[in-house]
Design a protein around this motif. Structure first.
Motif, mmCIF file in Angstrom:
data_model
loop_
_atom_site.group_PDB
_atom_site.id
_atom_site.type_symbol
_atom_site.label_atom_id
_atom_site.label_comp_id
_atom_site.label_asym_id
_atom_site.label_seq_id
_atom_site.Cartn_x
_atom_site.Cartn_y
_atom_site.Cartn_z
ATOM 1 N N LEU A 102 -12.290 -34.305 -30.621
ATOM 2 C CA LEU A 102 -13.647 -34.805 -30.808
ATOM 3 C C LEU A 102 -13.682 -35.961 -31.791
ATOM 4 O O LEU A 102 -14.438 -36.912 -31.624
ATOM 5 N N VAL A 103 -12.846 -35.877 -32.839
ATOM 6 C CA VAL A 103 -12.863 -36.890 -33.898
ATOM 7 C C VAL A 103 -11.938 -38.059 -33.579
ATOM 8 O O VAL A 103 -12.322 -39.215 -33.703
ATOM 9 N N LYS A 104 -10.696 -37.746 -33.181
ATOM 10 C CA LYS A 104 -9.709 -38.789 -32.896
ATOM 11 C C LYS A 104 -9.050 -38.505 -31.545
ATOM 12 O O LYS A 104 -7.970 -37.923 -31.485
ATOM 13 N N PRO A 105 -9.697 -38.921 -30.465
ATOM 14 C CA PRO A 105 -9.163 -38.609 -29.129
ATOM 15 C C PRO A 105 -7.780 -39.180 -28.868
ATOM 16 O O PRO A 105 -6.961 -38.537 -28.198
ATOM 17 N N ASP A 106 -7.479 -40.367 -29.411
ATOM 18 C CA ASP A 106 -6.167 -40.967 -29.166
ATOM 19 C C ASP A 106 -5.059 -40.177 -29.848
ATOM 20 O O ASP A 106 -3.986 -39.968 -29.284
ATOM 21 N N LYS A 107 -5.326 -39.687 -31.053
ATOM 22 C CA LYS A 107 -4.321 -38.893 -31.759
ATOM 23 C C LYS A 107 -4.130 -37.534 -31.069
ATOM 24 O O LYS A 107 -3.014 -37.047 -30.937
ATOM 25 N N ALA A 108 -5.227 -36.934 -30.609
ATOM 26 C CA ALA A 108 -5.143 -35.661 -29.900
ATOM 27 C C ALA A 108 -4.316 -35.817 -28.624
ATOM 28 O O ALA A 108 -3.497 -34.966 -28.289
ATOM 29 N N LYS A 109 -4.510 -36.937 -27.927
ATOM 30 C CA LYS A 109 -3.762 -37.194 -26.694
ATOM 31 C C LYS A 109 -2.276 -37.340 -26.988
ATOM 32 O O LYS A 109 -1.429 -36.838 -26.250
ATOM 33 N N LEU A 160 3.507 -32.182 -27.169
ATOM 34 C CA LEU A 160 3.656 -30.746 -26.865
ATOM 35 C C LEU A 160 4.094 -30.525 -25.422
ATOM 36 O O LEU A 160 4.975 -29.698 -25.151
ATOM 37 N N ILE A 161 3.501 -31.267 -24.492
ATOM 38 C CA ILE A 161 3.852 -31.105 -23.077
ATOM 39 C C ILE A 161 5.304 -31.518 -22.848
ATOM 40 O O ILE A 161 6.041 -30.848 -22.124
ATOM 41 N N GLN A 162 5.719 -32.601 -23.495
ATOM 42 C CA GLN A 162 7.108 -33.052 -23.347
ATOM 43 C C GLN A 162 8.066 -31.997 -23.900
ATOM 44 O O GLN A 162 9.083 -31.683 -23.275
ATOM 45 N N MET A 163 7.742 -31.449 -25.070
ATOM 46 C CA MET A 163 8.603 -30.413 -25.645
ATOM 47 C C MET A 163 8.650 -29.178 -24.745
ATOM 48 O O MET A 163 9.707 -28.560 -24.582
ATOM 49 N N ALA A 164 7.524 -28.821 -24.170
ATOM 50 C CA ALA A 164 7.474 -27.656 -23.284
ATOM 51 C C ALA A 164 8.305 -27.887 -22.027
ATOM 52 O O ALA A 164 9.021 -26.996 -21.567
ATOM 53 N N ARG A 165 8.256 -29.097 -21.490
ATOM 54 C CA ARG A 165 9.017 -29.412 -20.270
ATOM 55 C C ARG A 165 10.519 -29.342 -20.514
ATOM 56 O O ARG A 165 11.277 -28.974 -19.622
ATOM 57 N N PHE A 166 10.947 -29.731 -21.716
ATOM 58 C CA PHE A 166 12.374 -29.696 -22.031
ATOM 59 C C PHE A 166 12.796 -28.377 -22.664
ATOM 60 O O PHE A 166 13.933 -28.244 -23.098
ATOM 61 N N GLY A 167 11.889 -27.422 -22.735
ATOM 62 C CA GLY A 167 12.216 -26.097 -23.264
ATOM 63 C C GLY A 167 12.529 -26.086 -24.746
ATOM 64 O O GLY A 167 13.321 -25.284 -25.213
ATOM 65 N N GLN A 168 11.908 -26.972 -25.511
ATOM 66 C CA GLN A 168 12.186 -27.056 -26.939
ATOM 67 C C GLN A 168 11.226 -26.214 -27.777
ATOM 68 O O GLN A 168 11.348 -26.190 -28.991
ATOM 69 N N LEU A 169 10.273 -25.574 -27.130
ATOM 70 C CA LEU A 169 9.340 -24.713 -27.865
ATOM 71 C C LEU A 169 9.801 -23.265 -27.749
ATOM 72 O O LEU A 169 9.887 -22.725 -26.647
ATOM 73 N N PRO A 170 10.108 -22.615 -28.883
ATOM 74 C CA PRO A 170 10.613 -21.243 -28.828
ATOM 75 C C PRO A 170 9.562 -20.234 -28.364
ATOM 76 O O PRO A 170 9.875 -19.240 -27.723
ATOM 77 N N GLY A 171 8.305 -20.475 -28.676
ATOM 78 C CA GLY A 171 7.228 -19.573 -28.272
ATOM 79 C C GLY A 171 5.921 -20.308 -28.413
ATOM 80 O O GLY A 171 5.895 -21.532 -28.391
ATOM 81 N N GLU A 215 -4.485 -33.539 -12.815
ATOM 82 C CA GLU A 215 -3.615 -33.791 -13.962
ATOM 83 C C GLU A 215 -4.187 -33.144 -15.222
ATOM 84 O O GLU A 215 -3.454 -32.544 -16.012
ATOM 85 N N ALA A 216 -5.498 -33.243 -15.406
ATOM 86 C CA ALA A 216 -6.146 -32.638 -16.573
ATOM 87 C C ALA A 216 -6.001 -31.115 -16.536
ATOM 88 O O ALA A 216 -5.756 -30.482 -17.568
ATOM 89 N N GLU A 217 -6.126 -30.529 -15.348
ATOM 90 C CA GLU A 217 -5.971 -29.071 -15.217
ATOM 91 C C GLU A 217 -4.546 -28.646 -15.538
ATOM 92 O O GLU A 217 -4.327 -27.640 -16.218
ATOM 93 N N ILE A 218 -3.561 -29.409 -15.069
ATOM 94 C CA ILE A 218 -2.153 -29.092 -15.351
ATOM 95 C C ILE A 218 -1.897 -29.193 -16.849
ATOM 96 O O ILE A 218 -1.256 -28.317 -17.444
ATOM 97 N N ARG A 219 -2.421 -30.259 -17.491
ATOM 98 C CA ARG A 219 -2.261 -30.432 -18.943
ATOM 99 C C ARG A 219 -2.853 -29.233 -19.678
ATOM 100 O O ARG A 219 -2.232 -28.679 -20.584
ATOM 101 N N ASN A 220 -4.082 -28.830 -19.291
ATOM 102 C CA ASN A 220 -4.743 -27.716 -19.959
ATOM 103 C C ASN A 220 -3.984 -26.412 -19.763
ATOM 104 O O ASN A 220 -3.899 -25.594 -20.679
ATOM 105 N N THR A 221 -3.410 -26.219 -18.583
ATOM 106 C CA THR A 221 -2.629 -25.007 -18.313
ATOM 107 C C THR A 221 -1.390 -24.962 -19.201
ATOM 108 O O THR A 221 -1.098 -23.932 -19.809
ATOM 109 N N ILE A 222 -0.680 -26.083 -19.291
ATOM 110 C CA ILE A 222 0.523 -26.135 -20.133
ATOM 111 C C ILE A 222 0.159 -25.900 -21.594
ATOM 112 O O ILE A 222 0.809 -25.111 -22.287
ATOM 113 N N LEU A 223 -0.902 -26.560 -22.050
ATOM 114 C CA LEU A 223 -1.311 -26.397 -23.451
ATOM 115 C C LEU A 223 -1.752 -24.966 -23.732
ATOM 116 O O LEU A 223 -1.484 -24.441 -24.814
#
Length: 104
Positions: free
Chosen positions: A40-47, A53-64, A15-23
């Motif tokens: 590093l500073v705020k792991p919960d906010k980064a998550k 970002l992953i949700q937007m990418a899955r629904f095709g909402q990111l133009p580039g 799952e971590a590898e898939i997340r990193n690939t998408i990001l």
């Protein structure tokens, strides 16, 4: 059960590898660097930003690829959504020796 533990660990790793690939696909280099610094500073906010970002990418909402400036805007949105409201509540205790009662 040691075998169940290792399979669960492998699933988390996949799952971590898939997340990193998408990001890696949706963020440019500067944006990835900023996100890793945030992790590093705020792991919960980064998550939360990663999930967004992953949700937007899955629904095709990111133009580039998202630039660093685009990531900053997303960070501001997530911060507004997750902003904690602080409230102070006074709990006044009633004293057992009240003046309202009649003394005999």
């Amino acid at each position: 059960d040691p075998s169940g533990d290792s399979s669960q660990q492998e699933a988390k790793q996949r799952e971590a590898e898939i997340r990193n690939t998408i990001l890696a696909q949706v963020l440019d280099q500067a944006a990835r660097a900023r996100l890793s610094n945030l992790a590093l500073v705020k792991p919960d906010k980064a998550k939360a930003v990663e999930n967004y970002l992953i949700q937007m990418a899955r629904f095709g909402q990111l133009p580039g690829k998202v630039s660093e400036q685009g990531l900053i805007e997303i960070l501001e949105k997530v911060s507004q959504q997750t902003e904690k409201k602080t409230t102070v509540k006074f709990n006044r205790r009633k004293v057992l020796d009240s003046d309202e009662e009649d003394d005999y």
